[in-house]
Design a protein around this motif. Structure first.
Motif, PDB file in Angstrom:
ATOM      1  N   THR A  75       3.788  53.379  19.009  1.00  0.00           N
ATOM      2  CA  THR A  75       3.436  51.868  19.736  1.00  0.00           C
ATOM      3  C   THR A  75       2.198  52.043  20.707  1.00  0.00           C
ATOM      4  N   VAL A  85      11.358  53.885  10.468  1.00  0.00           N
ATOM      5  CA  VAL A  85      11.369  55.449  10.383  1.00  0.00           C
ATOM      6  C   VAL A  85      12.786  55.849  10.242  1.00  0.00           C
ATOM      7  N   THR A 108       5.837  49.560   7.487  1.00  0.00           N
ATOM      8  CA  THR A 108       4.922  49.607   8.803  1.00  0.00           C
ATOM      9  C   THR A 108       3.453  49.263   8.695  1.00  0.00           C
ATOM     10  N   SER A 165      12.879  60.123  15.275  1.00  0.00           N
ATOM     11  CA  SER A 165      12.587  58.936  15.081  1.00  0.00           C
ATOM     12  C   SER A 165      11.832  57.782  16.382  1.00  0.00           C
ATOM     13  N   ALA A 193       8.298  56.305  16.906  1.00  0.00           N
ATOM     14  CA  ALA A 193       8.197  54.817  17.236  1.00  0.00           C
ATOM     15  C   ALA A 193       7.447  54.691  18.526  1.00  0.00           C
ATOM     16  N   PHE A 250       8.352  49.088  19.509  1.00  0.00           N
ATOM     17  CA  PHE A 250       9.152  50.227  19.337  1.00  0.00           C
ATOM     18  C   PHE A 250      10.156  49.760  18.192  1.00  0.00           C
ATOM     19  N   VAL A 275       3.669  56.234   9.117  1.00  0.00           N
ATOM     20  CA  VAL A 275       2.907  55.333  10.028  1.00  0.00           C
ATOM     21  C   VAL A 275       1.586  55.461  10.147  1.00  0.00           C
ATOM     22  N   ASN A 277      10.073  47.624  15.779  1.00  0.00           N
ATOM     23  CA  ASN A 277       9.423  47.431  14.404  1.00  0.00           C
ATOM     24  C   ASN A 277       8.957  48.710  13.816  1.00  0.00           C
ATOM     25  N   VAL A 278       8.745  49.735  14.490  1.00  0.00           N
ATOM     26  CA  VAL A 278       8.607  51.065  13.848  1.00  0.00           C
ATOM     27  C   VAL A 278       9.931  51.794  13.869  1.00  0.00           C
ATOM     28  N   PHE A 279      10.716  51.754  14.825  1.00  0.00           N
ATOM     29  CA  PHE A 279      11.886  52.479  14.859  1.00  0.00           C
ATOM     30  C   PHE A 279      12.898  52.260  13.646  1.00  0.00           C
TER      31      PHE A 279
END
Length: 189
Positions: free
Chosen positions: A172, A116, A101, A164, A168, A109, A45, A111-113
């Motif tokens: 953020t 991951v 990412t 994870s 996330a 959240f 990330v 978009n990253v979770f």
């Protein structure tokens, strides 16, 4: 290929954090619960695909060179440990998370979770079959693939999904600030 000094420091930092994560562990049969995945995902990330990959390659390379930074030591013979597949998975995970990412316009959240969790799936996709093969072929004990799943995935998946979510949530809050400062990824105005 040339890396900036700052990039080399960050790669080394995340390799060191992953090593520290190996020693923050809860011993369990065969596969210990550690925080290595947490730092591996953070590497993807915060550093992106290329530098995240390098950080995990550095971590694994140092361990294979003989420095005891894995959960059960180090050295080239570590490739015969049932858990070595997870270390290979960490390399893939950092790359996948970084790739998915690093060009996000919005750091939300989900978009990253989801990236991951995809990286986590790569860790298990390499780690569990490797565990199965080493136990059956190298150690010589009989274990079904379902037993390998029960030993190498089931006890850890809930905690890893929670980690994870932590990654996330942290992203953020931290990534937009780092982007505005020009330290990572796409700059936000």
């Amino acid at each position: 290929m040339k890396l900036k000094t700052r990039d080399m420091i960050l790669v080394g930092l995340f390799a060191a954090l992953t090593a520290i994560g190996a020693f923050l562990k809860i011993p369990t049969p065969i596969v210990p619960f550690t925080l290595q995945f947490l730092f591996c995902a953070f590497a993807g990330v915060f550093l992106g695909s290329k530098l995240g990959l390098y950080s995990q390659l550095l971590y694994v390379g140092i361990g294979l060179a003989g420095i005891p930074i894995f959960t059960k030591g180090g050295g080239i013979s570590y490739i015969f440990q049932p858990t070595f597949g997870y270390l290979i998975g960490f390399i893939l995970c950092a790359y996948i998370v970084g790739k998915m990412t690093e060009n996000l316009r919005e750091i939300k959240f989900m978009n990253v979770f989801l990236p991951v969790v995809t990286g986590l799936a790569a860790v298990y996709a390499v780690g569990v079959p490797y565990l199965y093969v080493i136990i059956n072929q190298y150690i010589g004990k009989e274990m079904s693939f379902m037993a390998a799943v029960k030993v190498g995935l089931v006890p850890y998946v809930v905690q890893d999904v929670l980690l994870s979510a932590l990654v996330a949530f942290t992203a953020t809050k931290v990534v937009p600030t780092l982007r505005r400062a020009g330290y990572v990824g796409i700059r936000q105005n």
